[in-house]
Design an enzyme around this catalytic site. Structure first.
Site, PDB file in Angstrom:
ATOM      1  N   HIS A  58       0.851  -1.188   0.000  1.00 28.42           N
ATOM      2  CA  HIS A  58       0.000   0.000   0.000  1.00 28.42           C
ATOM      3  C   HIS A  58       0.889   1.241   0.000  1.00 28.42           C
ATOM      4  CE1 HIS A  58      -3.945  -1.853   1.725  1.00 28.42           C
ATOM      5  NE2 HIS A  58      -3.327  -2.695   0.917  1.00 28.42           N
ATOM      6  N   GLU A  60       0.929   3.926   1.813  1.00 31.07           N
ATOM      7  CA  GLU A  60       1.414   4.353   3.124  1.00 31.07           C
ATOM      8  C   GLU A  60       2.569   3.487   3.624  1.00 31.07           C
ATOM      9  OE1 GLU A  60      -1.744   3.654   2.167  1.00 31.07           O
ATOM     10  OE2 GLU A  60      -3.163   4.469   3.633  1.00 31.07           O
ATOM     11  N   CYS A  88      -6.377   2.159   5.661  1.00 32.57           N
ATOM     12  CA  CYS A  88      -7.020   0.916   6.073  1.00 32.57           C
ATOM     13  C   CYS A  88      -6.454   0.499   7.436  1.00 32.57           C
ATOM     14  CB  CYS A  88      -6.774  -0.170   5.025  1.00 32.57           C
ATOM     15  SG  CYS A  88      -5.055  -0.753   4.972  1.00 32.57           S
ATOM     16  N   CYS A  91      -2.597  -0.180   7.323  1.00 32.76           N
ATOM     17  CA  CYS A  91      -1.800   1.046   7.220  1.00 32.76           C
ATOM     18  C   CYS A  91      -1.913   1.891   8.483  1.00 32.76           C
ATOM     19  CB  CYS A  91      -2.227   1.843   5.996  1.00 32.76           C
ATOM     20  SG  CYS A  91      -1.816   0.987   4.453  1.00 32.76           S
TER      21      CYS A  91
END
Length: 154
Positions: A58, A60, A88, A91
């Site tokens: 992801h 992040e 999410c 993260c």
């Protein structure tokens, strides 16, 4: 959760939007992140799950890894993480563990957000760190990019 933004927040969120656009070059969901340390861009990331075939790739997480490497510490202190979509749970957990002091996100994620919409990992009082969180910056632009991406795949 706050909606308080500072004058340079929009500038850095626009950089995160550019990262999100770059994710589409390899058919990844357009989410981008930028980490600013002491007023300067320290790291950036974009979703690369498809590119890497890695469920943890992801925006992040990739930005946090780069920031930690540059700082020489797993603690990403004195920084702000800008991300185009509400983090999410994975993260948000990484943000808490990295001790990021402030998170600014664009669009809310009503299906998987963990910054106050579905869950509030970033504000969980039982955890040892709670960053300041400001959501909704350039939400229409950030959300529009995601909507366009998914509309083109239907």
């Amino acid at each position: 959760m706050t909606s308080h933004f500072f004058p340079r927040d929009e500038y850095f969120m626009r950089l995160a939007l550019r990262e999100a656009e770059r994710a589409m070059e390899h058919d990844d969901v357009p989410i981008g992140a930028v980490i600013v340390h002491e007023g300067e861009v320290l790291a950036s990331g974009r979703n690369e799950r498809e590119l890497r075939q890695d469920p943890t790739a992801h925006a992040e997480v990739l930005a946090l890894r780069e920031a930690a490497a540059k700082l020489g510490s797993w603690r990403v202190l004195e920084s702000v993480l800008y991300v185009t979509l509400e983090p999410c749970a994975m993260c948000a957990g990484a943000i808490v563990l990295a001790r990021v002091p402030r998170v600014v996100f664009g669009a809310w994620d009503p299906k998987a957000g963990a910054g106050g919409s579905v869950l509030d990992v970033l504000g969980q009082p039982q955890l040892n760190h709670r960053p300041e969180v400001a959501g909704g910056l350039l939400a229409d632009e950030c959300g529009g990019l995601l909507s366009s991406f998914f509309a083109s795949r239907r």
